[in-house]
Design a protein around this motif. Structure first.
Motif, PDB file in Angstrom:
ATOM      1  N   ASN A 159      19.706 -16.544  36.032  1.00 30.58           N
ATOM      2  CA  ASN A 159      20.436 -16.680  36.943  1.00 30.58           C
ATOM      3  C   ASN A 159      21.674 -17.289  36.798  1.00 30.58           C
ATOM      4  OD1 ASN A 159      18.939 -18.750  36.548  1.00 30.58           O
ATOM      5  ND2 ASN A 159      18.869 -19.202  39.109  1.00 30.58           N
TER       6      ASN A 159
ATOM      7  N   TYR B  56      16.201 -26.005  33.130  1.00 25.67           N
ATOM      8  CA  TYR B  56      17.012 -24.703  32.526  1.00 25.67           C
ATOM      9  C   TYR B  56      16.277 -24.287  31.307  1.00 25.67           C
ATOM     10  CZ  TYR B  56      19.248 -28.275  29.447  1.00 25.67           C
ATOM     11  OH  TYR B  56      19.489 -29.338  28.565  1.00 25.67           O
TER      12      TYR B  56
ATOM     13  N   HIS C  67      26.363 -27.065  38.962  1.00 26.90           N
ATOM     14  CA  HIS C  67      25.159 -27.165  40.021  1.00 26.90           C
ATOM     15  C   HIS C  67      25.158 -28.621  40.287  1.00 26.90           C
ATOM     16  CE1 HIS C  67      21.849 -26.579  42.410  1.00 26.90           C
ATOM     17  NE2 HIS C  67      20.958 -25.935  41.596  1.00 26.90           N
TER      18      HIS C  67
ATOM     19  N   PHE D 108      15.664 -12.967  36.149  1.00 21.93           N
ATOM     20  CA  PHE D 108      15.159 -14.324  35.928  1.00 21.93           C
ATOM     21  C   PHE D 108      16.702 -15.056  35.395  1.00 21.93           C
ATOM     22  CE2 PHE D 108      13.803 -17.508  32.875  1.00 21.93           C
ATOM     23  CZ  PHE D 108      12.903 -18.259  33.502  1.00 21.93           C
TER      24      PHE D 108
ATOM     25  N   TYR E 148      18.510 -30.065  38.209  1.00 21.46           N
ATOM     26  CA  TYR E 148      17.747 -28.704  37.820  1.00 21.46           C
ATOM     27  C   TYR E 148      17.328 -28.768  36.577  1.00 21.46           C
ATOM     28  CZ  TYR E 148      22.302 -27.933  35.235  1.00 21.46           C
ATOM     29  OH  TYR E 148      23.226 -27.573  34.238  1.00 21.46           O
TER      30      TYR E 148
ATOM     31  N   ALA F 287      18.856 -19.479  32.408  1.00 16.36           N
ATOM     32  CA  ALA F 287      18.049 -19.622  33.682  1.00 16.36           C
ATOM     33  C   ALA F 287      17.992 -21.113  34.129  1.00 16.36           C
ATOM     34  CB  ALA F 287      16.834 -19.041  33.647  1.00 16.36           C
TER      35      ALA F 287
ATOM     36  N   ASP G 111      12.847 -26.576  43.975  1.00  8.00           N
ATOM     37  CA  ASP G 111      11.658 -25.519  43.746  1.00  8.00           C
ATOM     38  C   ASP G 111      11.061 -26.196  42.662  1.00  8.00           C
ATOM     39  OD1 ASP G 111      13.184 -23.471  45.098  1.00  8.00           O
ATOM     40  OD2 ASP G 111      14.384 -23.211  43.675  1.00  8.00           O
ATOM     41  N   LEU G 112      11.112 -27.260  42.245  1.00  3.90           N
ATOM     42  CA  LEU G 112      10.276 -27.965  40.916  1.00  3.90           C
ATOM     43  C   LEU G 112      10.118 -29.437  41.273  1.00  3.90           C
ATOM     44  CD1 LEU G 112      12.598 -26.506  37.938  1.00  3.90           C
ATOM     45  CD2 LEU G 112      10.340 -25.689  38.828  1.00  3.90           C
TER      46      LEU G 112
ATOM     47  N   PHE H 161       8.021 -23.324  34.823  1.00  2.40           N
ATOM     48  CA  PHE H 161       9.233 -22.586  34.837  1.00  2.40           C
ATOM     49  C   PHE H 161       9.659 -22.421  33.467  1.00  2.40           C
ATOM     50  CE2 PHE H 161      13.933 -23.515  34.065  1.00  2.40           C
ATOM     51  CZ  PHE H 161      14.326 -22.250  34.416  1.00  2.40           C
TER      52      PHE H 161
ATOM     53  N   ARG I  95      16.536 -23.358  37.645  1.00  7.28           N
ATOM     54  CA  ARG I  95      15.828 -23.755  38.788  1.00  7.28           C
ATOM     55  C   ARG I  95      16.362 -25.073  39.658  1.00  7.28           C
ATOM     56  NH1 ARG I  95      15.795 -19.095  37.804  1.00  7.28           N
ATOM     57  NH2 ARG I  95      13.850 -17.695  37.848  1.00  7.28           N
ATOM     58  N   SER I  96      16.516 -25.246  40.858  1.00  2.72           N
ATOM     59  CA  SER I  96      16.704 -26.514  41.306  1.00  2.72           C
ATOM     60  C   SER I  96      15.403 -27.342  41.484  1.00  2.72           C
ATOM     61  CB  SER I  96      17.118 -26.277  42.805  1.00  2.72           C
ATOM     62  OG  SER I  96      17.647 -27.604  43.462  1.00  2.72           O
TER      63      SER I  96
ATOM     64  N   GLU J  50       7.404 -19.756  32.017  1.00  6.04           N
ATOM     65  CA  GLU J  50       7.917 -18.437  32.379  1.00  6.04           C
ATOM     66  C   GLU J  50       9.031 -18.211  31.611  1.00  6.04           C
ATOM     67  OE1 GLU J  50       9.496 -16.020  36.560  1.00  6.04           O
ATOM     68  OE2 GLU J  50       9.081 -18.469  36.529  1.00  6.04           O
TER      69      GLU J  50
END
Length: 192
Positions: A163, A150, A144, A161, A148, A168, A174-175, A184, A170-171, A187
């Motif tokens: 991905n 993880y 990526h 979730f 991000y 998991a 998004d954070l 995150f 998230r970029s 979660e």
């Protein structure tokens, strides 16, 4: 920055104190043991001395602060920066990464308060491990190309979730802050 972490902090620290672990400091990262070396933004900081990274070589910087440049010789996934290579460092990007590391470190301390986040020089990510799950942030890599966060369980999980090939992710888009990163991680803990 990855090469600087390896050649100027982790390598000299490993040779002197036997550890490659680094830590996040405001605006950058530092050794955890001797020698006391730190990167703040686009500068190497030793005591009161501040030296610009850009345009200098790792070997020249190491000589200026009396350490031996070189990667820690205990892993093979290096950044590929040579000791004689002139460093190209953008101050805005260095500050951006410093802020990302600071937010990630804060989030990790909120979610797993009994752990000390570690900046690992081989992957240049900040993480902790709890109950066979890695929680961390990365400035980007071959998987990526932007920062991000993880959640990486040692045992693969299935579902929407999860991905990423390692769990998991998230970029940074998004954070935007430590609270979002911590949410995150929480979660991910709930999904485990």
């Amino acid at each position: 920055m990855h090469g600087v972490a390896e050649l100027l902090l982790a390598g000299p620290q490993f040779r002197r104190s036997g550890t490659i672990r680094l830590r996040v400091v405001p605006g950058g990262f530092a050794t955890v043991k001797a020698p006391d070396l730190q990167v703040e933004g686009a500068e190497l900081v030793v005591g009161g001395q501040r030296i610009a990274l850009a345009g200098n070589t790792p070997a020249g910087l190491a000589a200026a602060v009396d350490v031996d440049a070189g990667v820690p010789d205990i892993y093979h996934d290096h950044a590929g920066v040579r000791e004689d290579e002139a460093l190209v460092v953008d101050g805005e990007i260095a500050a951006y990464l410093g802020a990302w590391f600071t937010a990630g470190d804060e989030a990790l301390r909120r979610v797993v308060p009994d752990q000390q986040p570690v900046l690992w020089p081989e992957h240049f990510d900040v993480s902790v491990t709890e109950h066979e799950v890695n929680y961390g942030i990365s400035p980007g890599d071959t998987w990526h190309n932007e920062p991000y966060a993880y959640v990486g369980p040692w045992t693969p999980r299935q579902g929407e979730f999860w991905n990423a090939p390692f769990g998991a992710a998230r970029s940074i888009a998004d954070l935007p802050d430590a609270a979002a990163i911590a949410a995150f991680f929480d979660e991910g803990r709930a999904k485990l």
